[in-house]
Design an enzyme around this catalytic site. Structure first.
Site, PDB file in Angstrom:
ATOM      1  N   ASP A   5      13.334  39.366 -30.510  1.00 26.76           N
ATOM      2  CA  ASP A   5      13.270  40.724 -31.046  1.00 26.76           C
ATOM      3  C   ASP A   5      11.814  41.131 -31.252  1.00 26.76           C
ATOM      4  O   ASP A   5      11.124  40.567 -32.106  1.00 26.76           O
ATOM      5  CB  ASP A   5      14.031  40.777 -32.371  1.00 26.76           C
ATOM      6  CG  ASP A   5      14.233  42.197 -32.874  1.00 26.76           C
ATOM      7  OD1 ASP A   5      13.503  43.111 -32.435  1.00 26.76           O
ATOM      8  OD2 ASP A   5      15.123  42.387 -33.720  1.00 26.76           O
ATOM      9  N   CYS A  37      22.101  45.198 -29.614  1.00 31.53           N
ATOM     10  CA  CYS A  37      21.178  44.367 -30.398  1.00 31.53           C
ATOM     11  C   CYS A  37      21.354  44.737 -31.864  1.00 31.53           C
ATOM     12  O   CYS A  37      22.254  45.494 -32.218  1.00 31.53           O
ATOM     13  CB  CYS A  37      19.733  44.509 -29.923  1.00 31.53           C
ATOM     14  SG  CYS A  37      18.953  46.107 -30.262  1.00 31.53           S
ATOM     15  N   ARG A  95      15.425  46.265 -28.199  1.00 29.91           N
ATOM     16  CA  ARG A  95      15.922  45.542 -27.027  1.00 29.91           C
ATOM     17  C   ARG A  95      17.075  46.231 -26.295  1.00 29.91           C
ATOM     18  O   ARG A  95      17.037  46.366 -25.068  1.00 29.91           O
ATOM     19  CB  ARG A  95      16.359  44.133 -27.421  1.00 29.91           C
ATOM     20  CG  ARG A  95      15.218  43.266 -27.892  1.00 29.91           C
ATOM     21  CD  ARG A  95      15.701  41.974 -28.476  1.00 29.91           C
ATOM     22  NE  ARG A  95      16.433  42.216 -29.727  1.00 29.91           N
ATOM     23  CZ  ARG A  95      17.079  41.299 -30.411  1.00 29.91           C
ATOM     24  NH1 ARG A  95      17.126  40.060 -29.969  1.00 29.91           N
ATOM     25  NH2 ARG A  95      17.691  41.600 -31.542  1.00 29.91           N
TER      26      ARG A  95
END
Length: 156
Positions: A123, A8, A14
């Protein structure tokens, strides 16, 4: 052993969530030693920082620890090192292609492309919704693990 790198933007929300959820799922299915999971960032802005407190708290509710994890940066060498490099959203995949110099072997995928409902994972750094991110990551990791096991079975 199948080696998987989750990626990410900052490697604090994440991708470490996916790394630790995937490991937990594999361990609970008795698949220790068949998969190796790690995570990395496409940006150096969080390099060396620990996992975001929101991710740590959400995973702790599931009995999953992120102890010792620090944000690491995706490098061109990772393409040869891993069998699959899994981004959380399309923007991650674009950055991954740039850093890695393309995807000649078709190793780059988006996590929720393994699920019946392909989509980006939002996110939580921006949304603040770590529960929603956890649900999406869990869905993706379960589908990824099922896909890998089906692939193994088909090759026997």
């Amino acid at each position: 052993m199948k080696k998987i790198l989750f990626v990410c933007l900052g490697n604090i929300c994440r991708s470490p969530m996916a790394e630790f959820v995937f490991r937990d799922l594999a361990q609970k299915r008795g698949l220790d030693g068949r998969f190796q999971a790690a995570s990395a960032a496409t940006s150096a802005e969080e390099l060396g920082n620990p996992v975001h407190p929101g991710t740590r708290r959400r995973l702790a509710r599931e009995g999953i620890s992120t102890q010792g994890k620090r944000a690491a940066l995706l490098t061109p060498e990772d393409y040869a090192r891993y069998d699959l490099l899994i981004g959380m959203e399309e923007r991650n995949l674009a950055a991954m292609r740039r850093i890695l110099g393309g995807d000649p072997e078709g190793k780059l995928r988006r996590l929720l492309d393994f699920s019946p409902r392909p989509r980006d994972i939002a996110d939580p750094w921006y949304t603040g919704d770590f529960d929603r991110t956890y649900d999406d990551v869990l869905e993706g990791c379960q589908a990824l693990l099922d896909s890998l096991l089906a692939e193994e079975k088909a090759s026997l």
